[in-house]
Enzyme design. Structure first.
Site, short mmCIF file in Angstrom:
data_model
loop_
_atom_site.label_atom_id
_atom_site.label_comp_id
_atom_site.label_asym_id
_atom_site.label_seq_id
_atom_site.Cartn_x
_atom_site.Cartn_y
_atom_site.Cartn_z
N MET A 114 -6.14 -14.82 -40.09
CA MET A 114 -7.11 -13.67 -39.56
C MET A 114 -6.41 -12.74 -38.70
O MET A 114 -6.90 -11.57 -38.69
CB MET A 114 -8.24 -14.66 -38.78
CG MET A 114 -9.30 -13.70 -38.11
SD MET A 114 -10.14 -12.95 -39.50
CE MET A 114 -11.44 -13.97 -39.93
N PHE B 264 -2.22 -38.27 -6.28
CA PHE B 264 -1.89 -38.42 -7.65
C PHE B 264 -2.98 -38.28 -8.60
O PHE B 264 -4.08 -38.87 -8.55
CB PHE B 264 -1.10 -39.85 -7.82
CG PHE B 264 -0.61 -40.01 -9.17
CD1 PHE B 264 0.24 -39.13 -9.95
CD2 PHE B 264 -1.28 -40.88 -9.97
CE1 PHE B 264 0.61 -39.36 -11.10
CE2 PHE B 264 -0.68 -41.08 -11.39
CZ PHE B 264 0.22 -40.36 -11.87
N GLN B 265 -3.01 -37.42 -9.50
CA GLN B 265 -3.80 -37.02 -10.71
C GLN B 265 -4.97 -36.71 -10.07
O GLN B 265 -6.18 -36.68 -10.71
CB GLN B 265 -4.02 -38.30 -11.71
CG GLN B 265 -2.64 -38.32 -12.40
CD GLN B 265 -2.67 -39.07 -13.68
OE1 GLN B 265 -3.36 -40.03 -13.74
NE2 GLN B 265 -1.81 -38.97 -14.69
N LYS C 130 -12.85 -43.71 -8.26
CA LYS C 130 -12.43 -44.94 -8.43
C LYS C 130 -13.27 -46.18 -7.83
O LYS C 130 -13.64 -47.16 -8.25
CB LYS C 130 -10.96 -45.01 -8.58
CG LYS C 130 -10.42 -46.18 -9.24
CD LYS C 130 -8.89 -46.24 -9.25
CE LYS C 130 -8.04 -47.11 -9.94
NZ LYS C 130 -6.88 -47.14 -9.94
N GLU D 153 -7.40 -35.67 -25.16
CA GLU D 153 -8.62 -35.63 -24.84
C GLU D 153 -9.53 -34.41 -25.51
O GLU D 153 -10.65 -34.60 -25.55
CB GLU D 153 -8.76 -35.35 -23.36
CG GLU D 153 -8.35 -36.85 -22.63
CD GLU D 153 -6.78 -36.96 -22.53
OE1 GLU D 153 -6.19 -36.26 -23.17
OE2 GLU D 153 -6.49 -37.84 -21.80
#
Ligand SMILES: Cc1cc2nc3c(=O)[nH]c(=O)nc-3n(C[C@H](O)[C@H](O)[C@H](O)COP(=O)(O)OP(=O)(O)OC[C@H]3O[C@@H](n4cnc5c(N)ncnc54)[C@H](O)[C@@H]3O)c2cc1C
Ligand SMILES: Cc1ncc(C[n+]2csc(CCOP(=O)(O)OP(=O)(O)O)c2C)c(N)n1
Ligand SMILES: [Mg+2]
Length: 562
Positions: A477, A113-114, A163, A51
Site C-alpha cells: 500500500m 518495579f514495573q 496487587k 499482549e
C-alpha cells in the site's frame, strides 16, 4: 465468608457470563492468575504470545460473538503492550474490558518495579477507566466496566487493579450495573417528529441512497435495513466496516464506499437527493474532500453517538438513536416505491468499473497471480460464507472489494486505526467465537510479521484457523502511494522475507507456498478442506495497484479508475 480480591475478579467475570479471556501473566497480576487456576473449567484463558495479540484476539471475539471481549495483562510492559490494541478498539467501537495488574498501592507514584501510569496513558483511547486499590471495590468496578463497554456506542474500558487489592479480602456481592444518565448512554427514546420528517424525505425522494456502516452490525439491525431498502427501493452501499451488513448478492447492493470502494457508490453520492446514513461516521476515507461531498443531498443520519452527528457532514435530520430501533419506527411510515432510472445509473457505473478494472483483476490472462483473483476464487469456493479477517494494506482493500459476503458479521478488519498485525490474533478470537464457521485470515507479508508470534496460540489451542498470506514482497500500500505521489521513489518498502512455510512448520502448522496460477485452485481447495490450521502463502504480483482510488483530498466525484 470473605474471599480474596483476585477470586472476586474471577467471580465477577463469571457473573457477566464471560467464559473466555485472552492474556499474559506477570508479577502484578499473579494473584489473579492463581485464582484462574481454580476456575479453569468455567473460564477458559488463552495464553497469547504478546499482549497486543490479546487485545486483537478479544476484538475478533467481540465482533463475531457480539459479546464483550476480555483481556488480562500485568503492569508496566504488559499494560503498555495493550495500548495499540485498545486504540484500535476505540476507533472501531469494539466493546472490551481490559484488566491490568498494578503495583501495591503503597508503592504507587514511587517508580516502583514495573509501575507505569496506564490510566494516564490510555485516557484518550478508552471510554472509561479506573484504578482499584481495595478489594471491596472490585465487583462494582467490574460491573460498571461491562456496562460502559457495551452500552450506547461500544468501546474499550480499562481497570487497573493493585496487587494488594487482589490479595485483600471482601464479602462478595455482585449486582450488574444499570446506571443511566452518563454522557455515554444517550436517551434511547426515538423522537417521533424525527421519524415523520425522515419518512417524508424518503417518500418524496427520487434518488434516495442508503449508506450503511458498522453501527448496523453493532445494533443487529440487518433485517430492518433490508426491509427499508426493499420497501422504498433504495440502493445500498457499505463502508469498509459495514461490509456484510447487507447481502452482497442482493439486487439493491451497489458495493463499497470510499477511497478504494466501487465507482458508482462514490460518484453517485454526489447525485443522490436524499441520503440515509445508518451507523456510519462519515470517515475521511469515505467522504474524500468534504467541501465537495453530497452538497446537493438532504441527509438523514441515524447514529447513536451525539458527537458524530454534524461532526464531518452537516445533516438535515439528526437522528440520535439505536439503528435497530430507529429503523423499526421508521418502517411503518415508508411508502412502497421503486426507482428504476436511479438504479440504472448504478448499473451503468458497475459495467464501466467491470470493464476498466474488475475483469482484468479477476481473470488475468498472463503474468503473476493477482490478489483479486485469489479472493474472487476463495469467495466463489464457499459461496462467500466464511468469516474473513483481513490485515491492513492492499490485500485488505482487495479482500473488501472482491469477497462476496453472504452472511452478516463476516468481515473483520482494522478500519479506524488501520493496525498492521491485527488479523492473525483477531482471527484467533473470531474462530473461538464461531468454531462452526470457516475463519480465514488474509494478511500481507508485512503485517504477518507484526504479530507472527501468535501462530503459537493457533498451534497450542489446536485452532483450525486458515491463513492466506498474499506475498508481494513489498509494503504494497505504501509502495502504491510512492508510485502515484512520490515519483516511484520506493523508499524502504521492499521486504526480504523469511521462509514463511518453514516458520509455520516450526509451529507445527501445515503450510504450502504457491507461486504460479496452475496450482492456485487446487491449493485453495486443500486449504479450505483441511480440518486443522493451514497457512497458504501465495506469491502475487509486486507492481499491483488497487483501483478505483479517490486520491487523498479529492472529491468522491474524482474517483480514478486507473
Ligand atoms: C488502508 C485503509 C483504507 C481504507 N479505505 C476505506 C474505504 O475505501 N472505504 C471505507 O469505507 N473505509 C475505508 N477505511 C476504513 C475507514 O478508515 C473507517 O474505519 C471506516 O470507513 C469506518 O466505517 P464506519 O463508519 O461504518 O464504522 P465505525 O468507524 O465503526 O463507526 C460506526 C458508527 O456507528 C455508530 N454506532 C454504533 N452503534 C450504533 C447503534 N447501535 N446504532 C446506531 N449507530 C451506532 C458509532 O457511534 C459510529 O459512529 C480504510 C482503512 C484503511 C486502514
Ligand atoms: C502498525 C502499522 N505501521 C505502519 C502502517 C502503515 N502501512 C499501511 S499499509 C502498509 C503496508 C502493508 O504491507 P503488507 O502487510 O505487506 O500488505 P500489502 O499492502 O503489501 O498488501 C503500511 C506500512 C500501519 N498501517 N500500521
Ligand atoms: Mg505486502
Amino acid at each position: 465468608m470473605k474471599i480474596t480480591g483476585s477470586k472476586a475478579i474471577v467471580l465477577s467475570l463469571l457473573q457477566e457470563e464471560v467464559d473466555l479471556i485472552f492474556g499474559y501473566p506477570g508479577g502484578a497480576i499473579m494473584p489473579t492468575y492463581d485464582a484462574l487456576y481454580d476456575a479453569k473449567d468455567r473460564l477458559r484463558h488463552v495464553l497469547v504470545r504478546h499482549e497486543q495479540g490479546a487485545v486483537h484476539a478479544a476484538e475478533g471475539y467481540a465482533r463475531v460473538s457480539g459479546k464483550v471481549g476480555v483481556c488480562l495483562a500485568t503492569s508496566g510492559p504488559g499494560a503498555t503492550n495493550l495500548v495499540t490494541g485498545i486504540a484500535d478498539a476505540m476507533l472501531d467501537s469494539v466493546p472490551l474490558v481490559c484488566i491490568t495488574g498494578q503495583v501495591t498501592s503503597s508503592f504507587l507514584g514511587t517508580d516502583a518495579f514495573q509501575e507505569i501510569d496506564i490510566l494516564s496513558i490510555t485516557a484518550a483511547i478508552t471510554k472509561w477507566s479506573c484504578q482499584v486499590t481495595s478489594a471491596e471495590e472490585i465487583p462494582s468496578s467490574i460491573a460498571r466496566a461491562f456496562h460502559i463497554a457495551k452500552s450506547g456506542r461500544p468501546g474499550p474500558v480499562l481497570i487497573d487493579i493493585t496487587k494488594d487489592a487482589q490479595f485483600g479480602l471482601l464479602e462478595f456481592f455482585y449486582s450488574p450495573c444499570k446506571e443511566q444518565g452518563m454522557q455515554v448512554f444517550p436517551s434511547m427514546k426515538v423522537n417521533s417528529s424525527l421519524v415523520k420528517e425522515a419518512a417524508e424525505l424518503i417518500n418524496r425522494a427520487s434518488k434516495p441512497y442508503l449508506l450503511v456502516g458498522h453501527g448496523v452490525l453493532i445494533a443487529g439491525a440487518e433485517k430492518e435495513l433490508l426491509n427499508l431498502a426493499e420497501k422504498a427501493g433504495i440502493p445500498v452501499a457499505c463502508t469498509l466496516l459495514g461490509l456484510s451488513a447487507f447481502p452482497t448478492s442482493h439486487p439493491l447492493y451497489m458495493g463499497m464506499l470510499g477511497m478504494h470502494g466501487n465507482y458508482g457508490p462514490n460518484v453517485l453520492t454526489n447525485e443522490a437527493d436524499v441520503i440515509v446514513a445508518v451507523g456510519m461516521r462519515f470517515d475521511d476515507r469515505v467522504t474524500g474532500c468534504l467541501k465537495n461531498y453530497a452538497k446537493q443531498a438532504k441527509i438523514i443520519h441515524i447514529e447513536i453517538d451525539d458527537a458524530e452527528i454534524n461532526k464531518n457532514v452537516k445533516v438535515t435530520v439528526p437522528f440520535l438513536a439505536d439503528a435497530k430501533q430507529a429503523l423499526q419506527e421508521l418502517l411503518p411510515y415508508i411508502k412502497p416505491k421503486n426507482h428504476p432510472l436511479w438504479l440504472e445509473k448504478f448499473k451503468q457505473c458497475a459495467e464501466l468499473e467491470f470493464k476498466e478494472v474488475v475483469e482484468k483483476e479477476i481473470h488475468p490472462s498472463e503474468g503473476h497471480i493477482k490478489m483479486a483473483e485469489v479472493i474472487h476464487s476463495l469467495s466463489a469456493k464457499d459461496d462467500g460464507k466464511a468469516i474473513i479477517v483481513s490485515d491492513v494494506g492492499q490485500h485488505q482493500m482487495v479482500t473488501a472489494r472482491y469477497h462476496a459476503f453472504a452472511q452478516t458479521n463476516s468481515h473483520i478488519t482494522s478500519g479506524g486505526l488501520g493496525t498492521m498485525g491485527f488479523a492473525l490474533p483477531a482471527a484467533i478470537g473470531a474462530k473461538l467465537a464461531a468454531m462452526n464457521r470457516q475463519v480465514i485470515a488474509v494478511i500481507g507479508d508485512g503485517g504477518f510479521q507484526m504479530n507472527i508470534q501468535e501462530l503459537g496460540v493457533i498451534s497450542q489451542e489446536h485452532l483450525p484457523v486458515k491463513i492466506v498470506i498474499l506475498n508481494n514482497q513489498y509494503l504494497g500500500m505504501v509502495r502504491q502511494w510512492q508510485e502515484l505521489f512520490f515519483e516511484s521513489r520506493y523508499s524502504c518498502t521492499e521486504m526480504h522475507n523469511p521462509d514463511f512455510v518453514k516458520i509455520d512448520e516450526g509451529y507445527g502448522i501445515r503450510a504450502r507456498k504457491v507461486v504460479d496460477r496452475l496450482h492456485l485452485n487446487e491449493a485453495l481447495d486443500e486449504m479450505l478442506e483441511a480440518k486443522e490450521a493451514y497457512l497458504l502463502e501465495i506469491v502475487v504480483e509486486k507492481q499491483h495497484k488497487v483501483f478505483p482510488m479517490i486520491p487523498s483530498g479529492a472529491s468522491v466525484s474524482e474517483v480514478r479508475l486507473k
